[in-house]
Design an enzyme around this catalytic site. Structure first.
Site, mmCIF file in Angstrom:
data_model
loop_
_atom_site.group_PDB
_atom_site.id
_atom_site.type_symbol
_atom_site.label_atom_id
_atom_site.label_comp_id
_atom_site.label_asym_id
_atom_site.label_seq_id
_atom_site.Cartn_x
_atom_site.Cartn_y
_atom_site.Cartn_z
ATOM 1 C CB CYS A 25 -1.009 0.002 1.145
ATOM 2 S SG CYS A 25 -0.443 -0.837 2.628
ATOM 3 C CG HIS B 128 -0.359 3.635 4.886
ATOM 4 N ND1 HIS B 128 -0.470 2.402 4.294
ATOM 5 C CD2 HIS B 128 0.525 3.483 5.930
ATOM 6 C CE1 HIS B 128 0.297 1.528 4.934
ATOM 7 N NE2 HIS B 128 0.906 2.161 5.931
#
Length: 446
Positions: free
Chosen positions: A61, A122
């Site tokens: 990710c 993130h």
């Protein structure tokens, strides 16, 4: 490209989390058995352009998100070398997206766009990093990689839901909360309210990332509190329901665009940050998240823009995440900084004409298992655990027939090309981490 502001499209860039290549109905998902999982996304694909040979910049990710934000290979930034950034980066002034680095939202903002990120970030933690420091005017969502859908707590047990840089204690199922915030943003950006200023909305869902909880599974929050990776839980039915909840929310956003008269001149792009995980459908591909086999990096790419994109199109154009970032920058009339040129290549000609094709070599590397890969034309070079492979992808999408022994010259040429590319990006730092989020020994064997 000096398009007048009023003619430039709104842009909504939707990113699912750990979605498999064939999880959507329009990519061959098993609707007959599980019911219609993704009717809204299927309709967007039917009314726009679907890419069948599109990739993520990474099979995990946060590295993909570095590429999305910068339109450059993630390896150029220290934070992009971790696979992915994990809780050890909290408080780090190094592991994150540097605020001084030009980004997709900062370039679009400077070009006159309103900008917002609703959903997963993130890319580092405050006080050193945050969406507001990298070009977004608004942010709502979690800062980390994965949180519980009801308590909004991350893997370290800390509450992780923010509005701007302020922690936000708020009840609700996270997928629905993200969707509703996106609807609110679209409504506030309606032409009458925003004086026709175009907007860029990053809509980054956490679905269908673990823990596997549907809208009806509030009671599970206590169960996963001490094990957010949910190693013992989940099933295919829950997983499909999570995708459906996301699809419903995207439908709410599309309806808001219709009601405000903005749909025709809004480019909606949909993708996943990497390949699927435990319950995903990657058929006919093999592998998944963390792998440079096709199942870890080939992802859905859907583009819908009624004013420009003809309906019903399919493209085999090779592309990866950072190409879409370069596309959006060009579309906004902006450009890269001279000293930080894009690695991404604009796909605007393909959006205007689905039959347009150009050669696009793609490169990847992973510290995990010493992986490397290159795709050009029909062929893919892959190294895993010290073994080199050569595949003809259209003829062998499951990557089973190693042609290296039959075409040694092609293998050597592609290996040399990969090594020449690798020399142009920083080496993997010795302290870069591989963080699967769980132990491989705990997972069923694929």
């Amino acid at each position: 490209m000096n398009t007048p502001t009023r003619q430039r499209p709104n842009i909504i860039f939707i990113v699912a989390d750990d979605l498999g290549f064939a999880d959507l109905g329009c990519y061959g998902g098993r609707d007959a058995k599980f019911g219609k999982v993704s009717p809204v996304l299927d309709q967007l694909a039917a009314g726009g352009l679907k890419f069948t040979q599109g990739y993520a910049n990474s099979p995990v990710c946060s590295p993909t998100r570095f590429a999305l934000m910068t339109a450059r290979y993630q390896y150029r930034l220290r934070g992009g070398a971790d696979e992915p950034i994990n809780s050890r980066s909290r408080g780090s002034a190094v592991l994150g997206l540097p605020p001084e680095h030009p980004t997709l939202p900062s370039l679009l903002k400077a070009s006159g766009y309103r900008t917002a990120l609703i959903g997963k970030w993130h890319l580092g933690y405050p006080p050193h990093f945050s969406p507001l420091k990298s070009g977004y005017e608004e942010f709502f969502g979690p800062m980390s990689g994965g949180v519980d859908y009801f308590t909004h707590c991350a893997s370290n047990g800390a509450h992780d839901l923010f509005t701007g840089e302020d922690e936000t204690p708020e009840d609700g199922y996270l997928t629905d909360m993200i969707s509703k915030r996106a609807v609110d943003f679209v409504e506030r950006m309606a032409p009458g309210a925003a004086q026709g200023t175009p907007f860029f909305l990053s809509l980054h869902y956490t679905a269908p990332h673990w823990p596997w909880e549907t809208r009806e599974d509030h009671a599970l929050a206590a169960e996963v509190k001490d094990n957010i990776f949910h190693l013992h839980g989940g099933n295919i039915h829950t997983y499909h329901r999570m995708i459906h909840h996301m699809d419903e929310g995207i439908g709410w956003v599309v309806d808001a665009l219709k009601k405000s008269g903005q749909l025709d001149n809004t480019l909606i792009v949909f993708t996943s940050d990497n390949g699927g995980e435990r319950f995903s459908d990657n058929w006919p591909l093999v592998g998944g998240k963390m792998d440079l086999t096709e199942g870890g990096i080939r992802v859905p790419w859907i583009a819908h823009w009624p004013a420009v994109i003809a309906p019903g199109g399919t493209s085999t154009q090779h592309c990866m995440t950072m190409d879409w970032s370069a596309t959006l920058v060009e579309l906004a009339g902006a450009k890269a900084h001279d000293d930080l040129p894009f690695d991404g290549v604009s796909l605007l000609p393909v959006l205007r004409d689905a039959q347009h094709q150009f050669e696009r070599p793609l490169y990847w590397r992973m510290n995990h298992r010493g992986q490397r890969a290159m795709r050009i034309g029909d062929y893919k070079y892959l190294r895993v655990d010290g073994h080199d492979y050569l595949f003809n992808i259209p003829a062998d999408e499951r990557e089973r027939a190693n042609l290296g022994g039959h075409q040694p010259e092609r293998l050597q040429t592609m290996r040399a090309a990969w090594e020449a590319w690798d020399a142009t990006v920083p080496a993997i730092p010795e302290d870069a981490t591989v963080s699967l989020g769980y132990s491989v020994k705990d997972m069923p064997q694929r």
